[in-house]
Write a protein that holds these residues in place. Sequence first.
Motif, mmCIF file in Angstrom:
data_model
loop_
_atom_site.group_PDB
_atom_site.id
_atom_site.type_symbol
_atom_site.label_atom_id
_atom_site.label_comp_id
_atom_site.label_asym_id
_atom_site.label_seq_id
_atom_site.Cartn_x
_atom_site.Cartn_y
_atom_site.Cartn_z
ATOM 1 N N PHE A 18 0.826 -1.213 0.000
ATOM 2 C CA PHE A 18 0.000 0.000 0.000
ATOM 3 C C PHE A 18 0.865 1.269 0.000
ATOM 4 C CE2 PHE A 18 -3.121 -2.899 2.322
ATOM 5 C CZ PHE A 18 -3.852 -3.169 1.181
ATOM 6 N N ARG B 297 -5.868 -9.422 4.293
ATOM 7 C CA ARG B 297 -4.988 -9.750 3.161
ATOM 8 C C ARG B 297 -4.031 -8.593 2.944
ATOM 9 N NH1 ARG B 297 -7.878 -11.138 -2.340
ATOM 10 N NH2 ARG B 297 -7.777 -13.184 -1.381
ATOM 11 N N PRO C 208 -1.154 -7.059 0.103
ATOM 12 C CA PRO C 208 -0.485 -7.215 -1.187
ATOM 13 C C PRO C 208 0.955 -6.694 -1.128
ATOM 14 C CG PRO C 208 -1.887 -5.266 -1.212
ATOM 15 C CD PRO C 208 -1.883 -5.769 0.202
ATOM 16 N N THR D 252 -1.857 -4.554 -7.553
ATOM 17 C CA THR D 252 -3.301 -4.602 -7.252
ATOM 18 C C THR D 252 -3.828 -3.230 -6.814
ATOM 19 O OG1 THR D 252 -2.883 -5.296 -4.971
ATOM 20 C CG2 THR D 252 -3.230 -7.056 -6.588
ATOM 21 N N ILE D 253 -2.938 -2.248 -6.746
ATOM 22 C CA ILE D 253 -3.387 -0.872 -6.458
ATOM 23 C C ILE D 253 -3.928 -0.290 -7.758
ATOM 24 C CG2 ILE D 253 -2.641 1.464 -5.752
ATOM 25 C CD1 ILE D 253 -2.358 -0.613 -3.487
ATOM 26 N N LYS E 65 -18.601 1.335 0.150
ATOM 27 C CA LYS E 65 -19.323 0.223 0.757
ATOM 28 C C LYS E 65 -18.381 -0.618 1.641
ATOM 29 C CE LYS E 65 -21.729 -3.439 -1.458
ATOM 30 N NZ LYS E 65 -22.837 -3.671 -2.291
ATOM 31 N N ALA E 66 -18.973 -1.483 2.455
ATOM 32 C CA ALA E 66 -18.154 -2.416 3.238
ATOM 33 C C ALA E 66 -17.303 -3.235 2.272
ATOM 34 C CB ALA E 66 -19.066 -3.344 4.037
ATOM 35 N N LYS F 296 -11.688 0.816 1.658
ATOM 36 C CA LYS F 296 -11.527 2.157 2.254
ATOM 37 C C LYS F 296 -10.277 2.267 3.128
ATOM 38 C CE LYS F 296 -15.470 1.854 4.386
ATOM 39 N NZ LYS F 296 -15.821 0.521 3.882
ATOM 40 N N THR F 297 -10.144 1.292 4.035
ATOM 41 C CA THR F 297 -9.009 1.348 4.961
ATOM 42 C C THR F 297 -7.685 1.272 4.201
ATOM 43 O OG1 THR F 297 -10.307 0.409 6.743
ATOM 44 C CG2 THR F 297 -7.924 0.111 6.896
ATOM 45 N N SER F 298 -7.634 0.388 3.208
ATOM 46 C CA SER F 298 -6.398 0.215 2.433
ATOM 47 C C SER F 298 -6.102 1.469 1.610
ATOM 48 C CB SER F 298 -6.537 -0.986 1.507
ATOM 49 O OG SER F 298 -6.917 -2.106 2.257
ATOM 50 N N GLN G 194 -15.916 -1.687 12.067
ATOM 51 C CA GLN G 194 -14.619 -2.272 11.688
ATOM 52 C C GLN G 194 -13.547 -1.225 11.943
ATOM 53 O OE1 GLN G 194 -14.146 -5.537 10.700
ATOM 54 N NE2 GLN G 194 -16.295 -5.702 11.258
ATOM 55 N N ALA H 76 -8.745 -7.204 -6.137
ATOM 56 C CA ALA H 76 -8.080 -8.133 -5.204
ATOM 57 C C ALA H 76 -8.583 -8.002 -3.771
ATOM 58 C CB ALA H 76 -6.571 -7.894 -5.237
ATOM 59 N N ARG I 24 -15.489 -10.054 3.274
ATOM 60 C CA ARG I 24 -15.766 -10.753 4.537
ATOM 61 C C ARG I 24 -17.252 -10.676 4.833
ATOM 62 N NH1 ARG I 24 -11.268 -6.893 6.875
ATOM 63 N NH2 ARG I 24 -12.362 -5.687 5.326
HETATM 64 N N1 LIG Z 1 -5.393 -3.286 -3.590
HETATM 65 C C1 LIG Z 1 -5.508 -4.352 -2.793
HETATM 66 N N2 LIG Z 1 -4.819 -5.483 -3.059
HETATM 67 C C2 LIG Z 1 -4.925 -6.564 -2.260
HETATM 68 N N3 LIG Z 1 -5.683 -6.615 -1.161
HETATM 69 C C3 LIG Z 1 -6.398 -5.526 -0.854
HETATM 70 C C4 LIG Z 1 -6.358 -4.346 -1.651
HETATM 71 N N4 LIG Z 1 -7.164 -3.427 -1.102
HETATM 72 C C5 LIG Z 1 -7.678 -4.010 -0.013
HETATM 73 N N5 LIG Z 1 -7.232 -5.253 0.141
HETATM 74 C C6 LIG Z 1 -7.546 -6.194 1.237
HETATM 75 O O1 LIG Z 1 -8.938 -6.473 1.224
HETATM 76 C C7 LIG Z 1 -9.468 -6.455 2.541
HETATM 77 C C8 LIG Z 1 -10.579 -5.414 2.650
HETATM 78 O O2 LIG Z 1 -10.022 -4.133 2.406
HETATM 79 P P1 LIG Z 1 -10.235 -2.932 3.425
HETATM 80 O O3 LIG Z 1 -10.178 -3.415 4.817
HETATM 81 O O4 LIG Z 1 -9.320 -1.872 3.000
HETATM 82 O O5 LIG Z 1 -11.723 -2.559 3.019
HETATM 83 P P2 LIG Z 1 -12.748 -1.634 3.830
HETATM 84 O O6 LIG Z 1 -13.659 -1.027 2.817
HETATM 85 O O7 LIG Z 1 -12.022 -0.737 4.742
HETATM 86 O O8 LIG Z 1 -13.525 -2.735 4.649
HETATM 87 P P3 LIG Z 1 -14.450 -2.498 5.954
HETATM 88 O O9 LIG Z 1 -15.817 -2.294 5.431
HETATM 89 O O10 LIG Z 1 -14.319 -3.804 6.674
HETATM 90 O O11 LIG Z 1 -13.913 -1.366 6.721
HETATM 91 C C9 LIG Z 1 -8.288 -6.165 3.463
HETATM 92 O O12 LIG Z 1 -7.810 -7.365 4.027
HETATM 93 C C10 LIG Z 1 -7.269 -5.510 2.569
HETATM 94 O O13 LIG Z 1 -5.969 -5.682 3.037
#
Ligand SMILES: Nc1ncnc2c1ncn2[C@@H]1O[C@H](COP(=O)(O)OP(=O)(O)OP(=O)(O)O)[C@@H](O)[C@H]1O
Length: 371
Positions: free
Chosen positions: A29, A46, A48, A74-75, A101-102, A106-108, A133, A254, A258
């Motif tokens: 990231f 997960r 990357p 995967t970015i 959305k969930a 977003k976090t990544s 989360q 990618a 969950r």
């Molecule tokens: N570009 C990427 N390549 C590989 N894995 C990724 C990528 N972006 C996100 N992920 C993985 O996918 C999963 C979900 O991503 P993330 O937690 O960022 O989503 P979120 O929208 O914040 O989810 P939440 O709704 O649970 O807060 C994480 O384990 C993250 O590490």
Amino acid sequence: MNQTVDKGKTLLVDGPASVTVGSGRVEVFGSPVRHTHKIVIREGKRLPFFVAEKTDFDVALGENASVEVVDGDTIPPSWTESLSVLKGLQKKPAVAMIVGKADSGKTSYCTYLINKLLSPKHKIAIIDGDLGQSDIGPPCTVAYAFISKHLTELYSLKAENAFFVGATSPSQAPDKTVEGMALMKTEILGKTPDFILVNTDGWVEGEDAVKYKLRLAEKLEPDTVLCIQRQNELEPLLAVLEKFVKTVVESPSAVKQRGMEKRKNLRELNYAKYMIDAKVRALPLSHLRIEEENVALNKLDEVKGALLGLYDSQRKFLGIGVLHEFDNVRKTLKILTSVSEKPAVVAFGKVRLDKNLRETASSGESEPVRV
Ligand SMILES: Nc1ncnc2c1ncn2[C@@H]1O[C@H](COP(=O)(O)OP(=O)(O)OP(=O)(O)O)[C@@H](O)[C@H]1O
Ligand SMILES: [Mg+2]
């Protein structure tokens, strides 16, 4: 297990696992990964590892963990492009709100933006508004942190302060969530940041969700709203946010999805993290301010197991607790907590936890809310 990955490919690792990078050059990231540095990937997550120069990895896999090599990065390119929008904002601090959305990433995406914005010239803060989360504070809180070094996950940040909402989704406490986020922003503004990123929860679909996000945006006044979209699920929200500058970016293919049960499990692991070595403490009611309307302390059935937020007299968040018992004769609350300071304020949440720190059915996590 040793694995060599060629330049231009990505090693995707699903936890529980740990990865050590040998020779070569790798980014997670947008964060460069130091050689010999061991990175732990928690269960349900997960990471990357993008290989910029042929790299040897040492990977240790736990139960049900897996590893896969895919071509390219995967970015999404749109993530990289959106950086110029942020860097081009003239206002100080520049405020960016991230919606999606969930499981949209977003976090990544926030992690990526932080890594790419990081420089000695930039003081960066992040507000975590995802109650269900949460990455920064305990579950059911909104929290904020400043970032001073590259990071592979927001989870490693230490909260400067937090606001206890006490629910797993803003749909159960919209006013309180907005209030908490606004308070966090005000506190950050006093510390002269250059950038404030605001991560939000995944409740984006349906009329109430759209109304809530509009309210939040009106309160936080972001200079830009960064919208992660998979298909066209954000269209109604984008229409309502008409007066805001918006940039739409892709949700990575990618991303690891969950289900509700997995999300609940992850949250429960997170309660446990904040309740490590917890002890029952008796607090006299006469020395406490109790926050929350309609708390019937004499009806122990209703309040036993209530998730609590504890603050000191300056309203600094101290941590969470669980109501163990109310002693009506001595007028004391018995609280299970790992907080050792004396709380001045106890806020009651809607969530109830059993003795194993599992959410009980009465926690109000009713559908159609996804957290
Ligand atoms: N570009 C990427 N390549 C590989 N894995 C990724 C990528 N972006 C996100 N992920 C993985 O996918 C999963 C979900 O991503 P993330 O937690 O960022 O989503 P979120 O929208 O914040 O989810 P939440 O709704 O649970 O807060 C994480 O384990 C993250 O590490
Ligand atoms: Mg998230």
